[in-house]
Motif scaffolding. Structure first.
Motif, PDB file in Angstrom:
ATOM      1  N   THR A 196      -4.189  -2.231   3.395  1.00 15.81           N
ATOM      2  CA  THR A 196      -3.903  -2.662   2.029  1.00 15.81           C
ATOM      3  C   THR A 196      -2.612  -3.474   1.985  1.00 15.81           C
ATOM      4  O   THR A 196      -2.556  -4.556   1.382  1.00 15.81           O
ATOM      5  CB  THR A 196      -3.773  -1.439   1.093  1.00 15.81           C
ATOM      6  N   LYS A 197      -1.583  -2.964   2.635  1.00 15.83           N
ATOM      7  CA  LYS A 197      -0.283  -3.657   2.633  1.00 15.83           C
ATOM      8  C   LYS A 197      -0.386  -5.029   3.296  1.00 15.83           C
ATOM      9  O   LYS A 197       0.179  -6.010   2.799  1.00 15.83           O
ATOM     10  CB  LYS A 197       0.765  -2.804   3.346  1.00 15.83           C
ATOM     11  N   GLU A 198      -1.098  -5.076   4.395  1.00 12.20           N
ATOM     12  CA  GLU A 198      -1.223  -6.354   5.097  1.00 12.20           C
ATOM     13  C   GLU A 198      -1.923  -7.394   4.229  1.00 12.20           C
ATOM     14  O   GLU A 198      -1.487  -8.553   4.150  1.00 12.20           O
ATOM     15  CB  GLU A 198      -2.012  -6.145   6.397  1.00 12.20           C
ATOM     16  N   ILE A 199      -3.017  -6.976   3.589  1.00  9.48           N
ATOM     17  CA  ILE A 199      -3.766  -7.910   2.745  1.00  9.48           C
ATOM     18  C   ILE A 199      -2.912  -8.373   1.571  1.00  9.48           C
ATOM     19  O   ILE A 199      -2.851  -9.575   1.260  1.00  9.48           O
ATOM     20  CB  ILE A 199      -5.066  -7.241   2.252  1.00  9.48           C
ATOM     21  N   LEU A 200      -2.222  -7.436   0.921  1.00  5.05           N
ATOM     22  CA  LEU A 200      -1.399  -7.801  -0.236  1.00  5.05           C
ATOM     23  C   LEU A 200      -0.215  -8.672   0.173  1.00  5.05           C
ATOM     24  O   LEU A 200       0.127  -9.651  -0.516  1.00  5.05           O
ATOM     25  CB  LEU A 200      -0.915  -6.535  -0.956  1.00  5.05           C
ATOM     26  N   ARG A 201       0.410  -8.342   1.302  1.00  2.00           N
ATOM     27  CA  ARG A 201       1.549  -9.151   1.782  1.00  2.00           C
ATOM     28  C   ARG A 201       1.103 -10.593   2.043  1.00  2.00           C
ATOM     29  O   ARG A 201       1.786 -11.544   1.667  1.00  2.00           O
ATOM     30  CB  ARG A 201       2.138  -8.543   3.054  1.00  2.00           C
ATOM     31  N   ASN A 202      -0.052 -10.751   2.642  1.00  2.00           N
ATOM     32  CA  ASN A 202      -0.553 -12.094   2.947  1.00  2.00           C
ATOM     33  C   ASN A 202      -0.901 -12.885   1.689  1.00  2.00           C
ATOM     34  O   ASN A 202      -0.987 -14.117   1.738  1.00  2.00           O
ATOM     35  CB  ASN A 202      -1.803 -11.998   3.838  1.00  2.00           C
ATOM     36  N   GLU A 203      -1.124 -12.163   0.572  1.00  2.66           N
ATOM     37  CA  GLU A 203      -1.443 -12.839  -0.687  1.00  2.66           C
ATOM     38  C   GLU A 203      -0.227 -12.956  -1.601  1.00  2.66           C
ATOM     39  O   GLU A 203      -0.356 -13.313  -2.773  1.00  2.66           O
ATOM     40  CB  GLU A 203      -2.564 -12.079  -1.415  1.00  2.66           C
ATOM     41  N   GLU A 387      -3.292  -7.380 -12.101  1.00  4.21           N
ATOM     42  CA  GLU A 387      -4.653  -7.886 -12.292  1.00  4.21           C
ATOM     43  C   GLU A 387      -5.105  -8.675 -11.064  1.00  4.21           C
ATOM     44  O   GLU A 387      -6.261  -8.572 -10.622  1.00  4.21           O
ATOM     45  CB  GLU A 387      -4.721  -8.755 -13.546  1.00  4.21           C
ATOM     46  N   ARG A 388      -4.184  -9.426 -10.515  1.00  9.04           N
ATOM     47  CA  ARG A 388      -4.508 -10.189  -9.299  1.00  9.04           C
ATOM     48  C   ARG A 388      -4.751  -9.237  -8.125  1.00  9.04           C
ATOM     49  O   ARG A 388      -5.643  -9.461  -7.299  1.00  9.04           O
ATOM     50  CB  ARG A 388      -3.351 -11.146  -8.987  1.00  9.04           C
ATOM     51  N   THR A 389      -3.954  -8.180  -8.055  1.00 14.04           N
ATOM     52  CA  THR A 389      -4.141  -7.185  -7.000  1.00 14.04           C
ATOM     53  C   THR A 389      -5.536  -6.584  -7.052  1.00 14.04           C
ATOM     54  O   THR A 389      -6.195  -6.393  -6.020  1.00 14.04           O
ATOM     55  CB  THR A 389      -3.080  -6.075  -7.123  1.00 14.04           C
ATOM     56  N   ASN A 394     -10.571  -6.141  -4.692  1.00 14.58           N
ATOM     57  CA  ASN A 394     -11.951  -6.145  -5.202  1.00 14.58           C
ATOM     58  C   ASN A 394     -12.401  -4.758  -5.642  1.00 14.58           C
ATOM     59  O   ASN A 394     -13.430  -4.235  -5.223  1.00 14.58           O
ATOM     60  CB  ASN A 394     -12.923  -6.712  -4.161  1.00 14.58           C
ATOM     61  N   LEU A 395     -11.603  -4.150  -6.542  1.00 12.04           N
ATOM     62  CA  LEU A 395     -11.960  -2.871  -7.153  1.00 12.04           C
ATOM     63  C   LEU A 395     -11.982  -3.032  -8.667  1.00 12.04           C
ATOM     64  O   LEU A 395     -11.006  -3.523  -9.253  1.00 12.04           O
ATOM     65  CB  LEU A 395     -10.959  -1.782  -6.751  1.00 12.04           C
ATOM     66  N   ASN A 396     -13.096  -2.610  -9.288  1.00 13.69           N
ATOM     67  CA  ASN A 396     -13.192  -2.779 -10.747  1.00 13.69           C
ATOM     68  C   ASN A 396     -12.420  -1.716 -11.525  1.00 13.69           C
ATOM     69  O   ASN A 396     -12.153  -1.881 -12.710  1.00 13.69           O
ATOM     70  CB  ASN A 396     -14.647  -2.822 -11.199  1.00 13.69           C
ATOM     71  N   ILE A 397     -12.090  -0.606 -10.885  1.00 12.53           N
ATOM     72  CA  ILE A 397     -11.154   0.379 -11.457  1.00 12.53           C
ATOM     73  C   ILE A 397     -10.158   0.695 -10.359  1.00 12.53           C
ATOM     74  O   ILE A 397     -10.543   1.188  -9.295  1.00 12.53           O
ATOM     75  CB  ILE A 397     -11.870   1.662 -11.917  1.00 12.53           C
ATOM     76  N   SER A 413      12.779  -9.514  -8.566  1.00  8.00           N
ATOM     77  CA  SER A 413      14.223  -9.483  -8.807  1.00  8.00           C
ATOM     78  C   SER A 413      14.782  -8.074  -8.720  1.00  8.00           C
ATOM     79  O   SER A 413      15.974  -7.870  -8.809  1.00  8.00           O
ATOM     80  CB  SER A 413      14.521 -10.067 -10.195  1.00  8.00           C
ATOM     81  N   ASP A 414      13.933  -7.090  -8.530  1.00  7.46           N
ATOM     82  CA  ASP A 414      14.393  -5.708  -8.573  1.00  7.46           C
ATOM     83  C   ASP A 414      14.111  -4.957  -7.274  1.00  7.46           C
ATOM     84  O   ASP A 414      14.190  -3.754  -7.225  1.00  7.46           O
ATOM     85  CB  ASP A 414      13.697  -4.993  -9.755  1.00  7.46           C
ATOM     86  N   ARG A 415      13.749  -5.668  -6.215  1.00  6.94           N
ATOM     87  CA  ARG A 415      13.469  -5.089  -4.908  1.00  6.94           C
ATOM     88  C   ARG A 415      12.399  -4.002  -4.971  1.00  6.94           C
ATOM     89  O   ARG A 415      12.361  -3.110  -4.141  1.00  6.94           O
ATOM     90  CB  ARG A 415      14.733  -4.501  -4.262  1.00  6.94           C
ATOM     91  N   GLY A 416      11.512  -4.087  -5.939  1.00  3.47           N
ATOM     92  CA  GLY A 416      10.407  -3.147  -6.038  1.00  3.47           C
ATOM     93  C   GLY A 416       9.215  -3.643  -5.248  1.00  3.47           C
ATOM     94  O   GLY A 416       9.229  -4.711  -4.639  1.00  3.47           O
ATOM     95  N   GLY A 417       8.154  -2.878  -5.254  1.00  9.11           N
ATOM     96  CA  GLY A 417       6.966  -3.294  -4.541  1.00  9.11           C
ATOM     97  C   GLY A 417       5.792  -2.365  -4.775  1.00  9.11           C
ATOM     98  O   GLY A 417       5.932  -1.255  -5.295  1.00  9.11           O
ATOM     99  N   VAL A 418       4.629  -2.842  -4.375  1.00  5.99           N
ATOM    100  CA  VAL A 418       3.407  -2.039  -4.429  1.00  5.99           C
ATOM    101  C   VAL A 418       3.365  -1.178  -3.177  1.00  5.99           C
ATOM    102  O   VAL A 418       3.360  -1.693  -2.058  1.00  5.99           O
ATOM    103  CB  VAL A 418       2.155  -2.935  -4.504  1.00  5.99           C
TER     104      VAL A 418
END
Length: 854
Positions: A196-203, A387-389, A394-397, A413-418
């Motif tokens: 999950t992290k790899e896919i999101l990081r690449n996007e 929403e983009r995530t 590709n999950l509807n919920i 700007s807040d050094r946060g993340g998924v």
């Protein structure tokens, strides 16, 4: 509950000193019960005035369920024809809890009458555990509740959260927050936190730096490279299990690593992000809700131990076991003990005044965490990111966990993340936040599953009566299939989808109905609804589109508490009372017991009768109703002002035997009415009627007529006097020879009814073979002897009947004694075996004739 109160029958409550006081002391909330008085305290007044133990059991069973937050109110205790035996009726929300509450209520009332002590707190705790094991979780329940608001029916498919919404071809299925169209690939991705992290990081979605490790050596090295503090968690897991956050040194890392390894062999090490744990819910690619989650803290008072402080937190009435309340009780588990050990504390330690101590390293609600609704505070850029995530994974919920100090600002700007995503996110934090506005997050789920204009149910036709149910169900199904419908049928013969038999056996109860309603290919459902199924388990559906009440006669009396034909009619009338307001009840106007209940129906009504001069027909037509009857020429007529539709002449309908089988003419009229009520046009109804035959292939065991050599055989299921008399009227038209009967009484009927069955046989047949193929709970031959007694009461000669208990042997005996022009009538219990036996005998006769001809 069938309850025998024994000696307490002679001891009403007003004769038991101190009983009312003991009741109130044990269950104070019984003060609220109104009973027949209609006001609070009414039940206790009844106890004071004098009532019986069964009645008290009813109220205790109801209140026990209320005490575990399953609110119910209906109850009724009815005496029977046996002294001291009562039927105690009460409602339940969960069956397992309802049954256990009944058992406990009997124990409690017995203890109250005998002045024995009773630990009710322990019993309530046991009921809560049963409740939590069987009830839906908050997520599933909220979705089901939203569906119910829209009239969408549901069927629970297992003991967990697998649920069907809607029926047949229009159904949708969920399992908690996962749907039947949830992406399997999306679930796989969400289940693998590193992927999950790899896919999101690449996007371009911000995620904390980290990687997977297999060994403690790899973990220590990676933590050094990333830099402390770090987070450790299993690659696959849920509910916060195996997760440790804010690890600041190698020693704590080793402990956390061991804990995480217990959950999964692969472990993730990632940078610890400072800030709060947030959950963002996205449904159908739309931002829906957001909550900030915090682990529960205890605050020192310089005198209480940590254990005592935990107990005080759990005294909060908002905390309960599992999901019963908005907060979950704090449990002292390995995570708690580990956190205490890290701080050099234990359960007996005393915190300083105002000292704050978190008891969990994660904020999951299932571990006692609290949620704050922040839906309206989330920055637009974060909404767009989530929403983009959801689209990327590709999950509807999807539940997206974000760690950040403040979601009111853009995330970068807040050094946060998924930190991870969830394929089956829980809804409780949004439905019942500790602080903030509840969000009705199940609404967009139902909107997604059933967009405006979507169908969610399908036509259900339910047929009841004493005789002819299976035949009528089969005929209705045949007409619908001829019109291109995909029909599911459940009857005493089994379950069939289209023309394929799925199950063989008696499926005329609610299990048969539910099996058909679960079938994803059917668009029409036709159900036989028998008396026994209604008594034992109800209908199996909430409401139907067409209900058919064919006829009513003295059968099954004395069984299931039904003593009179009036009570039997009352029971079967439930089928037509369940018809939707815009649906149709089809009633046989020739039966007084059926017509007497006509006024209770809230739906449209179609009357049918073979007697066109029945006054009820004209009266119904004058009121704007629909009537199905016969004209002078035997033509089936649909009368609906201002037009009459001519459907078909009964002579052209094979199952009526050229119009001589009156009982099948009635069944034909009923099927015509039912299909017309569904909007099938008269031409299509006619096409179905004239192509339906009561053959062993199309309708086994129902008026099957076979030529066997030079005599005829009828295989039928007529098992009561009414059916025997109806069949007797058509026998002369089939054969002029001797009439030989193979019949069996039904063991669960009353003695007098079995004797009447025999008496009726004696007035019809020339030779009778009595079998005992349906003894039920009676000893073998007992039923046959009662039939014999009835036969002899007609003056029937002893040399004109025999008793052969085995059905196959009885069948073969009848076939072997039949001569030219004779007619053998076999009342089949094992229909397919009897058919097989008759066909085998026929083949033998044919072979013998071929040999003679040679």
């Amino acid at each position: 509950m069938k309850l025998d109160i024994g000696k307490l029958e002679s001891l009403p409550s007003n004769k038991v000193p101190g009983l009312q006081k003991r009741i109130v002391n044990l269950i104070p909330t019984l003060k609220e019960h109104r009973c027949s008085k209609g006001y609070e305290g009414g039940f206790l007044e009844r106890v004071k005035e004098g009532t019986w133990a069964g009645h008290i059991v009813e109220h205790v069973a109801i209140e026990l369920q209320c005490l575990v937050k399953l609110e119910v109110g209906f109850g009724k205790t009815i005496d029977t024809d046996r002294k001291g035996i009562y039927m105690v009726v009460y409602r339940y929300r969960d069956e397992a809890v309802g049954l256990k509450a009944g058992e406990m209520a009997v124990e409690i009332v017995e203890s109250l009458f005998t002045c024995k002590g009773y630990d009710i707190k322990d019993k309530i705790l046991k009921l809560k555990k049963i409740r939590d094991k069987h009830l839906f979780g908050p997520t599933t329940q909220s979705i089901v509740d939203e569906a119910n608001k829209r009239g969408i029916p549901f069927i629970r498919l297992n003991s967990e959260s697998y649920v069907q919404l809607g029926y047949g071809i229009h159904q949708r299925r969920i399992q908690a927050a996962m749907c039947d169209n949830t992406s399997a690939i999306g679930v796989e991705i969400a289940d693998d936190k590193m992927l999950t992290k790899e896919i999101l990081r690449n996007e371009g979605i911000p995620v904390p730096e980290g990687n997977t490790v297999q060994t403690i050596k790899e973990a220590l090295k990676l933590a050094e490279n990333i830099g402390y503090p770090v987070v450790i968690k299993p690659l696959v897991g849920n509910h916060g299990r195996g997760i440790t956050v804010n690890i600041t040194n190698p020693k704590d890392l080793k402990t956390a690593f061991t804990n995480s390894k217990k959950i999964h062999e692969t472990v993730i090490i990632e940078r610890f992000l400072e800030g709060y744990d947030h959950r963002i819910l996205v449904i159908n690619n739309k931002f829906t809700a957001a909550a900030r989650r915090e682990p529960t803290l205890i605050i020192g008072d310089k005198k209480s131990t940590i254990k005592e402080l935990i107990d005080k937190v759990n005294q909060d009435p908002r905390r309960g076991i599992g999901h019963e309340k908005i907060l979950t009780r704090l449990e002292i588990d390995a995570m708690t003990l580990r956190l205490l050990k890290q701080k050099g504390l234990n359960l007996e330690s005393v915190l300083e005044q105002g000292e704050r101590l978190p008891l969990k390293s994660t904020a999951n609600l299932s571990r006692g965490g609290v949620a704050f609704d922040i839906t309206d505070e989330v920055h637009p850029s974060i909404r767009a990111m989530t929403e983009r995530t959801s689209q990327i994974i590709n999950l509807n919920i999807i539940g997206i966990d974000v760690v950040a100090k403040d979601l009111r600002k853009p995330l970068k700007s807040d050094r946060g993340g998924v930190v991870e995503v969830n394929a089956a996110p829980g809804f409780r934090m949004h439905l019942q936040p500790f602080i903030g506005r509840p969000r009705m997050v199940s609404k967009p789920v139902i909107d997604m599953l059933f967009p405006p204009g979507s169908k969610y149910t399908l036509p259900i036709i339910a047929v009841t009566g004493t005789n002819g149910k299976t035949t009528t169900v089969s005929l209705i199904s045949h007409i619908l299939k001829n019109c291109g419908k995909v029909v599911g049928t459940a009857s005493t013969e089994g379950i069939s989808i289209e023309n394929q038999t799925i199950f063989v056996g008696d499926y005329s109860g609610p299990d048969g109905a539910k099996t058909i309603l679960k079938e994803s290919t059917v668009d029409h459902v036709v159900l036989e609804v028998a008396r026994g199924g209604i008594i034992r388990r109800g209908l199996g559906f909430n409401e139907c589109d067409v209900g058919v009440f064919l006829n009513i006669s003295n059968d099954h009396l004395g069984d299931g508490g039904i003593q009179t034909i009036e009570e039997l009619a009352e029971l079967k009338n439930i089928v037509v009372e369940s018809v939707k307001k815009d649906g149709y009840a089809v009633l046989n106007a020739d039966y007084t017991h059926i017509m007497n209940k006509k006024k209770r129906l809230k739906c449209n009504i179609i009357l049918f009768s073979t007697n066109r001069n029945n006054p009820a027909l004209d009266k119904h037509l004058e009121a704007g109703g629909i009537v199905i009857t016969l004209d002078e020429e035997g033509m089936i007529i649909i009368k609906q002002d201002p037009l009459d539709y001519r459907v078909a002449n009964v002579i052209d309908i094979p199952m009526t035997i050229e119009g001589k089988a009156i009982f099948n003419i009635e069944n034909t009229l009923a099927a015509t009415a039912a299909t017309y009520a569904l909007g099938i046009n008269p031409e299509d109804i006619r096409a179905g009627l004239v192509t339906f035959n009561t053959t062993i292939g199309q309708l086994p065991g129902r008026m099957n007529i076979l030529d066997v050599g030079n005599f005829k055989v009828i295989i039928d299921y007529g098992h009561n006097p009414h059916a025997l008399k109806a069949l007797a009227k058509v026998l002369p038209a089939i054969s002029k020879g001797r009439k030989i009967s193979v019949n069996s009484g039904t063991g669960n009927r009353r003695d007098e009814d079995i004797k009447l069955f025999g008496k009726t046989l004696g007035g019809i047949y020339d030779y009778i073979i009595i079998k005992d193929s349906d003894p039920r709970k009676r000893p073998l031959i007992e039923t046959a002897k009662l039939v014999e007694e009835g036969i002899l009461s007609t003056g029937f000669q002893k040399n004109n009947y025999s008793i052969i208990l085995d059905e196959t042997k009885a069948t073969n005996k009848a076939l072997s004694m039949a001569g030219d022009g004779d007619l053998v009538v076999i009342q089949a219990d094992d229909v397919h075996k009897v058919i097989s036996d008759v066909l085998a005998y026929k083949e033998m006769i044919m072979s013998q004739n071929e040999e003679k001809n040679k």
